[in-house]
Structure formats: structure tokens, C-alpha cells
Design a protein around this motif. Structure first.
Motif, PDB file in Angstrom:
ATOM      1  N   THR A 100      15.131   1.601 -38.187  1.00 45.55           N
ATOM      2  CA  THR A 100      16.374   1.897 -36.774  1.00 45.55           C
ATOM      3  C   THR A 100      16.552   0.309 -35.980  1.00 45.55           C
ATOM      4  O   THR A 100      15.660   0.578 -35.712  1.00 45.55           O
ATOM      5  CB  THR A 100      14.567   2.678 -36.145  1.00 45.55           C
ATOM      6  OG1 THR A 100      13.776   2.252 -35.156  1.00 45.55           O
ATOM      7  CG2 THR A 100      14.261   4.385 -36.882  1.00 45.55           C
ATOM      8  N   ALA A 101      17.884   0.862 -36.512  1.00 43.80           N
ATOM      9  CA  ALA A 101      17.942  -0.618 -35.797  1.00 43.80           C
ATOM     10  C   ALA A 101      19.637  -0.055 -34.629  1.00 43.80           C
ATOM     11  O   ALA A 101      19.953  -0.542 -34.489  1.00 43.80           O
ATOM     12  CB  ALA A 101      19.091  -1.325 -35.719  1.00 43.80           C
ATOM     13  N   LEU A 102      18.805   1.330 -33.820  1.00 47.70           N
ATOM     14  CA  LEU A 102      20.054   1.794 -33.091  1.00 47.70           C
ATOM     15  C   LEU A 102      19.558   1.329 -32.163  1.00 47.70           C
ATOM     16  O   LEU A 102      18.614   1.171 -31.315  1.00 47.70           O
ATOM     17  CB  LEU A 102      20.532   3.463 -33.060  1.00 47.70           C
ATOM     18  CG  LEU A 102      20.106   3.807 -34.813  1.00 47.70           C
ATOM     19  CD1 LEU A 102      19.637   5.668 -34.260  1.00 47.70           C
ATOM     20  CD2 LEU A 102      21.343   3.928 -34.561  1.00 47.70           C
ATOM     21  N   ILE A 121       8.281   3.904 -41.409  1.00 48.09           N
ATOM     22  CA  ILE A 121       9.295   3.018 -39.994  1.00 48.09           C
ATOM     23  C   ILE A 121       9.416   1.777 -39.337  1.00 48.09           C
ATOM     24  O   ILE A 121       8.379   1.002 -39.995  1.00 48.09           O
ATOM     25  CB  ILE A 121       9.102   4.115 -38.855  1.00 48.09           C
ATOM     26  CG1 ILE A 121       9.038   4.805 -38.882  1.00 48.09           C
ATOM     27  CG2 ILE A 121      10.282   3.236 -37.843  1.00 48.09           C
ATOM     28  CD1 ILE A 121      10.178   6.384 -39.326  1.00 48.09           C
ATOM     29  N   ALA A 122      10.106   1.408 -40.073  1.00 48.78           N
ATOM     30  CA  ALA A 122      10.444  -0.241 -39.249  1.00 48.78           C
ATOM     31  C   ALA A 122      11.224  -0.190 -38.105  1.00 48.78           C
ATOM     32  O   ALA A 122      12.136   0.304 -38.510  1.00 48.78           O
ATOM     33  CB  ALA A 122      11.755  -1.147 -40.641  1.00 48.78           C
ATOM     34  N   TYR A 148       5.775   0.041 -38.305  1.00 45.75           N
ATOM     35  CA  TYR A 148       5.985  -1.519 -38.091  1.00 45.75           C
ATOM     36  C   TYR A 148       6.806  -2.087 -36.922  1.00 45.75           C
ATOM     37  O   TYR A 148       8.187  -1.954 -37.194  1.00 45.75           O
ATOM     38  CB  TYR A 148       5.898  -1.870 -39.936  1.00 45.75           C
ATOM     39  CG  TYR A 148       5.371  -1.618 -41.024  1.00 45.75           C
ATOM     40  CD1 TYR A 148       4.069  -2.288 -41.036  1.00 45.75           C
ATOM     41  CD2 TYR A 148       5.744  -0.741 -42.382  1.00 45.75           C
ATOM     42  CE1 TYR A 148       3.443  -1.328 -41.957  1.00 45.75           C
ATOM     43  CE2 TYR A 148       4.552  -0.295 -42.561  1.00 45.75           C
ATOM     44  CZ  TYR A 148       3.292  -0.853 -42.662  1.00 45.75           C
ATOM     45  OH  TYR A 148       2.948  -0.067 -43.805  1.00 45.75           O
ATOM     46  N   PRO A 149       6.853  -3.170 -36.829  1.00 44.67           N
ATOM     47  CA  PRO A 149       7.234  -3.754 -35.572  1.00 44.67           C
ATOM     48  C   PRO A 149       8.565  -4.989 -36.189  1.00 44.67           C
ATOM     49  O   PRO A 149       8.286  -5.355 -36.537  1.00 44.67           O
ATOM     50  CB  PRO A 149       6.704  -4.139 -34.469  1.00 44.67           C
ATOM     51  CG  PRO A 149       5.364  -4.418 -35.472  1.00 44.67           C
ATOM     52  CD  PRO A 149       5.028  -3.552 -36.400  1.00 44.67           C
ATOM     53  N   VAL A 150      10.217  -4.757 -35.380  1.00 46.36           N
ATOM     54  CA  VAL A 150      10.815  -5.218 -35.903  1.00 46.36           C
ATOM     55  C   VAL A 150      10.754  -6.672 -34.890  1.00 46.36           C
ATOM     56  O   VAL A 150      11.336  -7.957 -34.876  1.00 46.36           O
ATOM     57  CB  VAL A 150      12.078  -4.825 -36.366  1.00 46.36           C
ATOM     58  CG1 VAL A 150      12.787  -5.608 -36.736  1.00 46.36           C
ATOM     59  CG2 VAL A 150      11.801  -4.311 -37.555  1.00 46.36           C
ATOM     60  N   ASP A 151      10.866  -6.125 -33.708  1.00 49.56           N
ATOM     61  CA  ASP A 151      11.210  -7.160 -32.628  1.00 49.56           C
ATOM     62  C   ASP A 151      10.037  -8.451 -32.727  1.00 49.56           C
ATOM     63  O   ASP A 151       8.722  -8.043 -33.324  1.00 49.56           O
ATOM     64  CB  ASP A 151      10.572  -6.582 -31.242  1.00 49.56           C
ATOM     65  CG  ASP A 151      11.660  -5.701 -30.615  1.00 49.56           C
ATOM     66  OD1 ASP A 151      12.309  -5.553 -30.367  1.00 49.56           O
ATOM     67  OD2 ASP A 151      11.166  -4.655 -29.310  1.00 49.56           O
ATOM     68  N   SER A 152       9.947  -9.476 -32.012  1.00 51.71           N
ATOM     69  CA  SER A 152       9.952 -10.834 -32.845  1.00 51.71           C
ATOM     70  C   SER A 152       8.464 -10.532 -31.840  1.00 51.71           C
ATOM     71  O   SER A 152       7.546 -10.877 -32.686  1.00 51.71           O
ATOM     72  CB  SER A 152      10.788 -11.577 -32.165  1.00 51.71           C
ATOM     73  OG  SER A 152      11.319 -11.761 -30.944  1.00 51.71           O
TER      74      SER A 152
END
Length: 388
Positions: A100-102, A121-122, A148-152
Motif C-alpha cells: 500500500t503506497a497510497l 501487507i507491505a 511489514y513496514p516499508v517506511d525506512s
């Protein structure tokens, strides 16, 4: 032979979406693109679909449906349009993981539906957990879904916790670059322009996130997200300004020892880790060289000058629908700032005022969150009109 993971990318034409496709392009044996979605950029969506041949695409702007359909139907790619289609597409049986990159609140309902459908979910859409973290985490637990978190920063915490999940966290430290206005006072910020605010020193991001970074609201949202991702209390979360953006975040355990995750500012690394976990995949990304960074420095964030971070901590401590109000008001004021309708410092003033005008709900339902979001936006827009 392990089958490739089938990935749905919500927001494929944005900064995170395009970098996710770079990762997939490097590892075609590991990942397949199953679904791509975009709100307005139909030309790039068409180009991506022609390259990656997904099962289906969704264009949010229904006015662009015919153009996308005519371009892709000959290639046997299904085409859908509108917000309802976006919320439903994540339920497709052939999807393994939804990235989800919205941007903003728009990610909430599709993410909820994806979790309800049992998809992994990523998460690059921090606002989903900011707005409704209690509900999201409860549904994920019920459905056995991993987020799974995508933010650095959150990826850094997650990576530091691998192998440590049985050990209690004493605290986490989220690092912040400080943005383009680090060290500036309120007199300077009174007159900053949109162009100045959009020049981030370390990261290449979309306009909304870049403005959030300049105002430290991005870090405030990350603080709230961290609470829900890692099951923390607000007093267990600290923020430290680290201008070089090499240490992405740290974890301190009960024995006093600390773990940090380091690397060059490159969002493809946390994206790839979220998609490939528990494995690390080989990459040709640039490597960090300590000799090029002989000094790593740290500072306290200036909460009086950059009020947004304090507002976020206050909303987290209050709980209930307060973070939802904070997020909704912020989305409206950032849009107004980008349209040059209000000044930089007025953003936090308007957010603070909106927070005082919304009825507090201690344990909101999903419907309460939707209503709170709508009402907060209306009030913030009214406040902006009075200033303009």
C-alpha cells in the motif's frame, strides 16, 4: 522451486510505487506484478502495465478509464476504475501481498479490505495506522495477517527486532533528518516558500510527504505508526534529529544494549526487505562507506518551532480519534500550503485549532473514524477560508 510472490501495488505511479517496480524488475524470479493502481497518472500506469503485464489495473480517476481500457484490453489486462474498484481489487484470490503506497487517508479502506481478505501487507501508507491503528492491528491479529513496514524508520526497527521478538523493548528511537529547515527559527519559517519546503536534503519523495518532513509532521505520524506496529506506549518512543540519515532508527532493550540499522538513504532497501522477508535478496544498490561519513551527529528536535511533532505526541497520548483528526487536518493544510493559500507556520496552528473542535471518541468504530475524518476536513477548510 518456490513460486514467485504475486504483488498488488496500490499507488504504483508514485515514488514508492515506482521504486517497488525497480525492485521487482531486479528480481523477476521472486516477484510477479498482479495488480497496479494509480489515481491520475494514466500514461505511466499504461506504460507500467505494458511492461509488467499484471492481471488487472485500477485507475482511480474514472474520466481516464476509457483511455486506459483501450490501451490495455488488447493485452488481456483487466481494467477497472474508481474508488470502489480500488477497495475491492485487493480481495483477488491470486494476490499474495498488497503493497500500500497510497498517499494519506485514501489507503485506509483498501488496506482494511486486504487484511480482511487475508493478504499479507507491505505498508508504506503510515496514515492507515495513524487513523485507525487499534482496529487495523486487531483485524490483522484476527486474520493472521503480517504487516511489514516499508517506511525506512519502521523497517529499521523491524530489522533490529529480528531474532529479538521474545525480548521486551525498553524504548525505540526514531531518527529524523530535520528536513530543509533544521535549525531555523519561527521568524525564518514565517516566510518560507513552497519551493524551499519541497527541497529535502536527503530523500526523494512526493510533494505531500516532503512538506510533512519539512514541518516534522512526517515524524509525528511515524511516532503514532510505531506505537501500533510494535505495541509500544507513547513514552517508549523518542525522536532524535540525525541530519545525515544514515542511522535509520534504533532499539534499546531492557539490558541497556542498543541495535541500529544503517545504510544510505534508499527506499528500495526497506521495500525489498518487506517483500522478501524473512530472506534478504542480493541487490546492486550503492553501498555505504564509513570513510565518506566520518561524523554522524544527533540533536534534540525543536518542538516549539516545529509544533507538529508535539501535536502528534499529544494526539498519541490522548488516543481515540485524536490521531485521526490530526491526520485529516494535516492533509488539508498541506494541500492549502502547496496551493500557497496559507503560510508554513499556519499549518500547525490550524491543525491545533481543529483538534480542539472535534468531539473526542475514546474507542471509535471504523464508521466513527470515517465520520471524524470527514468532519475534521470540513472544519479545517472552514478555518482556512477565514484566513484567506
Amino acid at each position: 522451486m518456490i513460486e514467485a510472490k504475486r504483488v498488488a501495488i496500490l499507488g504504483s505511479t508514485g515514488s514508492i510505487g515506482t521504486q517497488t517496480l525497480e525492485v521487482i524488475r531486479q528480481h523477476p524470479e521472486e516477484f510477479e506484478v498482479e495488480v497496479l493502481t494509480a489515481q491520475n497518472n494514466c500514461d505511466l500506469l499504461i506504460a507500467q502495465a505494458l511492461e509488467f503485464q499484471p492481471n488487472a489495473v485500477v485507475i482511480g480517476n474514472e474520466a481516464s478509464y476509457q483511455k486506459v481500457k483501450e490501451a490495455l484490453i488488447p493485452h488481456d489486462i483487466k481494467v477497472f476504475a474508481g474508488q470502489k474498484a480500488l477497495a475491492q481489487i485487493v480481495e483477488m484470490e491470486t494476490i499474495d501481498v498488497v503493497l500500500t503506497a497510497l498517499v494519506g487517508y485514501s489507503g485506509l479502506i483498501p488496506t482494511v479490505n486486504a487484511i480482511q481478505a487475508g493478504k499479507q501487507i507491505a505498508l508504506a501508507n503510515k496514515e492507515t495506522l495513524v487513523v485507525a491503528g487499534e482496529i487495523i492491528t486487531a483485524i490483522a491479529k484476527e486474520k493472521g495477517v503480517n504487516i511489514y513496514p516499508v517506511d525506512s524508520e519502521h523497517s529499521a526497527i523491524f530489522q533490529c527486532l529480528v531474532g529479538e521478538f521474545h525480548n521486551p523493548i525498553e524504548k525505540i528511537i526514531l531518527t529524523a533528518s530535520g528536513g530543509p529547515f533544521r535549525g531555523k527559527d519561527r521568524d525564518f519559517l514565517q516566510n518560507v516558500t513552497k519551493a524551499q519546503a519541497l527541497k529535502h536534503p536527503n530523500w526523494d519523495m512526493g510533494a505531500k510527504i516532503t512538506i510533512d518532513s519539512a514541518s516534522l509532521m512526517n515524524k509525528g505520524l511515524e511516532v503514532i505508526e510505531a506505537k501500533w506496529l510494535f505495541g509500544l506506549k507513547s513514552e517508549q518512543i523518542e525522536v532524535v534529529v540525525h541530519p545525515q540519515s544514515i542511522i535509520h532508527s534504533l532499539v534499546q532493550f531492557e539490558d541497556g544494549s542498543m541495535k541500529a540499522q544503517l545504510g544510505l538513504p534508499d527506499m528500495r532497501i526497506p521495500i525489498q526487505f518487506a517483500l522478501s522477508y524473512p530472506h534478504r535478496l542480493k541487490s546492486d544498490f550503492e553501498r555505504f562507506d564509513f570513510l565518506k561519513y566520518p561524523n554522524l551527529t544527533f540533536e534534540q528536535p525543536d518542538l516549539k518551532t516545529f509544533r507538529n511533532l508535539q501535536l502528534a505526541f499529544d494526539a498519541l497520548a490522548k488516543g481515540g480519534n485524536a490521531p485521526c483528526v490530526l491526520n485529516a487536518a494535516n492533509e488539508i493544510v498541506v494541500e492549502a500550503f502547496l496551493k500557497e493559500e496559507i503560510g508554513f507556520l499556519e499549518m500547525s496552528d490550524l491543525i491545533g485549532e481543529t483538534l480542539t473542535k472535534i468531539e473526542f471518541i475514546g474507542h471509535p468504530s471504523l464508521e466513527d473514524y470515517v465520520e471524524t475524518d470527514q468532519r475534521a476536513r470540513e472544519i479545517t477548510k472552514e478555518l482556512i477560508k477565514r484566513k484567506v
